[in-house]
Design a protein around this motif. Structure first.
Motif, PDB file in Angstrom:
ATOM      1  N   ASP A 298       4.975  -2.993   7.705  1.00 38.91           N
ATOM      2  CA  ASP A 298       5.538  -3.266   6.240  1.00 38.91           C
ATOM      3  C   ASP A 298       5.078  -2.833   5.318  1.00 38.91           C
ATOM      4  N   ARG A 299       4.217  -2.828   5.171  1.00 39.51           N
ATOM      5  CA  ARG A 299       3.711  -2.862   2.991  1.00 39.51           C
ATOM      6  C   ARG A 299       3.410  -1.583   3.137  1.00 39.51           C
ATOM      7  N   LEU A 300       3.435  -1.570   3.876  1.00 35.68           N
ATOM      8  CA  LEU A 300       3.000   0.683   3.217  1.00 35.68           C
ATOM      9  C   LEU A 300       4.662   1.244   3.227  1.00 35.68           C
ATOM     10  N   ARG A 301       4.753   1.982   1.950  1.00 34.26           N
ATOM     11  CA  ARG A 301       5.468   2.987   1.392  1.00 34.26           C
ATOM     12  C   ARG A 301       5.327   4.594   1.179  1.00 34.26           C
ATOM     13  N   ILE A 302       5.944   4.907   1.224  1.00 39.71           N
ATOM     14  CA  ILE A 302       5.127   6.740   2.096  1.00 39.71           C
ATOM     15  C   ILE A 302       5.933   7.050   1.241  1.00 39.71           C
ATOM     16  N   VAL A 303       5.050   7.926  -0.107  1.00 38.52           N
ATOM     17  CA  VAL A 303       6.393   8.526  -1.621  1.00 38.52           C
ATOM     18  C   VAL A 303       5.784   9.661  -1.594  1.00 38.52           C
ATOM     19  N   ARG A 304       6.460  10.798  -1.875  1.00 36.01           N
ATOM     20  CA  ARG A 304       6.785  12.408  -1.227  1.00 36.01           C
ATOM     21  C   ARG A 304       5.541  12.798  -3.129  1.00 36.01           C
ATOM     22  N   LEU A 305       4.799  13.301  -3.260  1.00 34.26           N
ATOM     23  CA  LEU A 305       4.188  13.483  -4.401  1.00 34.26           C
ATOM     24  C   LEU A 305       3.391  14.843  -4.200  1.00 34.26           C
TER      25      LEU A 305
ATOM     26  N   LYS B  66       6.366  15.920   7.304  1.00 32.12           N
ATOM     27  CA  LYS B  66       4.542  16.324   8.633  1.00 32.12           C
ATOM     28  C   LYS B  66       3.372  15.032   8.828  1.00 32.12           C
ATOM     29  N   ALA B  67       3.823  14.166   7.539  1.00 26.46           N
ATOM     30  CA  ALA B  67       3.063  13.363   8.076  1.00 26.46           C
ATOM     31  C   ALA B  67       3.333  12.333   9.080  1.00 26.46           C
ATOM     32  N   LYS B  68       2.391  12.468  10.014  1.00 21.42           N
ATOM     33  CA  LYS B  68       3.277  12.092  11.879  1.00 21.42           C
ATOM     34  C   LYS B  68       1.838  10.664  11.342  1.00 21.42           C
ATOM     35  N   ASP B  69       0.660  10.973  11.589  1.00 17.96           N
ATOM     36  CA  ASP B  69      -0.130   9.799  10.947  1.00 17.96           C
ATOM     37  C   ASP B  69       0.125   8.220   9.881  1.00 17.96           C
ATOM     38  N   LEU B  70       0.859   9.031   9.125  1.00 18.26           N
ATOM     39  CA  LEU B  70       1.466   7.574   8.036  1.00 18.26           C
ATOM     40  C   LEU B  70       2.490   7.079   9.090  1.00 18.26           C
TER      41      LEU B  70
ATOM     42  N   VAL C 139       0.792  -1.167  -0.046  1.00 20.58           N
ATOM     43  CA  VAL C 139       0.159   0.140   0.298  1.00 20.58           C
ATOM     44  C   VAL C 139       0.982   1.529   0.147  1.00 20.58           C
ATOM     45  N   ILE C 140       1.059   2.181  -1.089  1.00 24.65           N
ATOM     46  CA  ILE C 140       1.672   3.570  -1.605  1.00 24.65           C
ATOM     47  C   ILE C 140       0.806   4.267  -1.099  1.00 24.65           C
ATOM     48  N   ALA C 141       1.555   5.737   0.005  1.00 28.73           N
ATOM     49  CA  ALA C 141       0.637   6.284   0.143  1.00 28.73           C
ATOM     50  C   ALA C 141       1.531   7.746  -0.356  1.00 28.73           C
ATOM     51  N   THR C 142       0.973   8.387  -1.171  1.00 28.35           N
ATOM     52  CA  THR C 142       1.632  10.016  -0.982  1.00 28.35           C
ATOM     53  C   THR C 142       1.355  10.755  -0.231  1.00 28.35           C
TER      54      THR C 142
END
Length: 259
Positions: free
Chosen positions: A51-58, A41-45, A32-35
């Motif tokens: 481990d399946r979560l990826r955070i991407v700047r967009l 600043k994305a403290k909640d993310l 699951v990719i969250a942009t």
């Protein structure tokens, strides 16, 4: 069955964050990719322990940011491609009642809600096509490949009547937002037609009256849905999608909304 990969834009708060959490409840989803524009600043993310979560700047207002994000996504997803793109990121640029709408206001509203969404979807088509190609002879679904645009009933021309709760001078500040969502709805229909031969499902959804920073009606806060309530129903509806839903507009319960 479940999609291997899901990408949610504007996932640092509100409906986007709730959708990320809801998708992660399904243990069969691989990534699951969250942009977000500002990952720092994305403290909640970052508070999500999975481990399946990826955070991407967009930043949808910046073509260079979109290009950089797509390159990162290609590295993350590899040969499996992207199964589900949820275009959730949007802004509401409001003005005071009866204040004149300016060109700047319209551009600021359409940049992320329409222009950026189209550019990102176009840039991610090769990854969506790759995912779709791995499921030959299957019906359209989010397990194969799908673009799901989070719209709003405020963008429905068919529901824009004289007693419409979004109309009138009292909420004239919603003019540019409503226009941007109506544009997104047309884009959804057009994408549905254009991408059917690539077996990519395209739909748009209204999540309902949700208590987020964007919702204009703060006077009736108690009657609004919590983001997680809307997200739970939305994801359940996403899993029910098939070719009969392609190119259409629905509420969170998968009930049809007129364009």
């Amino acid at each position: 069955m479940a999609p291997y990969s899901v990408l949610v834009t504007g996932a640092n708060r509100g409906i986007g964050l709730a959708l990320v959490k809801e998708f992660l409840k399904n243990k069969d989803i691989g990534i699951v990719i969250a942009t977000t524009r500002n990952p720092e600043k994305a403290k909640d993310l970052y508070g999500i322990n999975d481990d399946r979560l990826r955070i991407v700047r967009l930043d949808l207002n910046d073509d260079d940011s979109i290009a950089e994000a797509v390159s990162e996504l290609q590295a993350i997803l590899g040969d499996k491609g992207l199964n589900v793109l949820v275009n959730n990121a949007a802004v509401l640029i409001s003005s005071e009642t009866k204040q004149k709408i300016t060109r700047e206001t319209l551009i600021s509203q359409f940049q992320p809600n329409v222009f950026g969404t189209v550019i990102l979807s176009q840039a991610l088509l090769p990854l969506l096509e790759k995912a779709s190609s791995l499921h030959q002879n299957e019906d359209l679904s989010i397990n194969r490949a799908a673009i799901l645009n989070i719209s709003s009933g405020a963008g429905s021309i068919g529901q824009s009547t004289f007693d419409c709760p979004y109309g009138g001078s009292r909420l004239f500040r919603l003019f540019s937002y409503r226009a941007s969502k109506a544009s997104l709805n047309m884009i959804t229909r057009t994408m549905g037609i254009d991408l059917v031969n690539e077996s990519i499902l395209v739909c748009c959804f209204c999540p309902g009256p949700v208590d987020t920073e964007m919702h204009p009606d703060k006077e009736h806060k108690d009657s609004l849905l919590k983001p997680e309530e809307s997200a739970s129903v939305l994801v359940n509806s996403f899993f029910k999608l098939n070719s009969s839903h392609n190119g259409n507009f629905y509420d969170r319960n998968l009930e049809s909304i007129p364009f």
